[in-house]
Scaffold this active site. Structure first.
Site, PDB file in Angstrom:
ATOM      1  CG  ASP A 210      -1.821   1.202   1.311  1.00 40.80           C
ATOM      2  OD1 ASP A 210      -2.519   1.494   0.328  1.00 40.80           O
ATOM      3  OD2 ASP A 210      -1.831   1.882   2.358  1.00 40.80           O
ATOM      4  CB  SER A 234      -5.701   3.672   0.336  1.00 42.58           C
ATOM      5  OG  SER A 234      -4.301   3.831   0.253  1.00 42.58           O
ATOM      6  CD  GLN A 284      -3.979   2.114  -2.927  1.00 37.51           C
ATOM      7  OE1 GLN A 284      -3.337   3.149  -2.979  1.00 37.51           O
ATOM      8  NE2 GLN A 284      -3.786   1.175  -2.011  1.00 37.51           N
TER       9      GLN A 284
END
Length: 298
Positions: A210, A234, A284
């Protein structure tokens, strides 16, 4: 889930974070490190949620895909509860849904699918030709070269010991603010030796996946992760785990951003071992909202 290993203090802290406290059947509690951040790092929640799911699944099943949504920012000063719902236990596949809860409301939701090992057809994409990690500056050398050119908040982060060592293939974006094609490749590995537990290695990769992915969308605009004139968060995160790997050996994280629009950036990643084996893929979408009118999209 794991035994003792030879780790630095930062990696040892991460392993402790991933060693969730069981509270009840399908219910676990995790904590956050005292880094002084305003919200919990998304990769921490990904890793802890995967740990919670793993602990409810038979030993012969291993995670092959996970799809997560970040609902609201986590509070680093309070524990996070992970509530696992046992959706399905099939002959070959197992499905779990995990909710992360703080202050009585969900902050994160993830579905995870597990699969029993089977034989089948094989193919994969080819890893880009990049310099090996030994030919790139380590983190101390990077600090010596670029620390003075980074924003203060980013400088303080780079001065801390980190559980994941990262070596960018190209550091030119840190030296000037010219817009570039939104791609980046980063060698990464756990900052120490991990136990021989493939499920733990998956959780470590979920944690690491991430950090730089949404940052890839900023490259096209000459921006950096800790710039204060853009709000980043995110929104969702997906990962497919194709093959086994060790997170304490060098992995190449190849990332690109094919689109940014409407204050959202979309990014993709492929993770290879150093001998070119594709072990994971990621996607993402994240918030990329300008904080003021001084930000100009190019």
């Amino acid at each position: 889930m794991h035994k003792k290993s030879e780790t630095g203090s930062a990696l040892a802290t991460l392993l402790n974070l991933l060693d969730l406290e069981p509270l009840e059947h399908n219910l676990f509690r995790g904590t956050s490190p005292g880094y002084g951040w305003q919200r919990v790092y998304g990769g921490q929640v990904l890793g802890q949620a995967l740990v919670a799911a793993v602990r409810t699944v038979e030993e012969d099943r291993i995670a092959h895909s996970m799809h997560a949504y970040f609902l609201i920012g986590g509070d680093p000063d309070h524990p996070i509860l992970y509530d696992v719902e046992r959706i399905r236990d099939g002959g070959s596949f197992t499905t779990r849904r995990v909710r992360a809860i703080q202050h009585g409301r969900p902050i994160f939701a993830m579905s995870v699918s597990f699969h029993k090992a089977e034989d089948g057809i094989e193919h994969q994409s080819t890893m880009p030709d990049v310099p090996p990690p030994e030919e790139l500056p380590n983190e101390q050398e990077l600090r010596n070269r670029i620390l003075d050119q980074l924003p203060e908040n980013m400088r303080s982060y780079w001065q801390q010991e980190r559980p994941i060592e990262m070596r960018p293939v190209n550091i030119s974006r840190y030296l000037d603010r010219q817009p570039r094609h939104p791609t980046q490749s980063i060698w990464m590995r756990a900052n120490g030796t991990l136990p021989d537990d493939p499920k733990l290695h998956q959780c470590i990769l979920a944690y690491a996946s991430d950090f730089t992915l949404l940052d890839t969308a900023l490259i096209a605009h000459g921006k950096l992760l800790f710039d204060t004139d853009i709000q980043l968060a995110s929104l969702d995160h997906a990962m497919w785990l194709h093959r086994s790997f060790r997170a304490d050996e060098w992995l190449l994280y190849v990332q690109d951003s094919p689109s940014a629009h409407g204050a959202r950036g979309f990014c993709r990643g492929s993770v290879y071992t150093r001998d070119g084996v594709l072990v994971a893929s990621t996607t993402q979408e994240g918030l990329t909202r300008p904080r003021n009118t001084a930000f100009v999209v190019k």
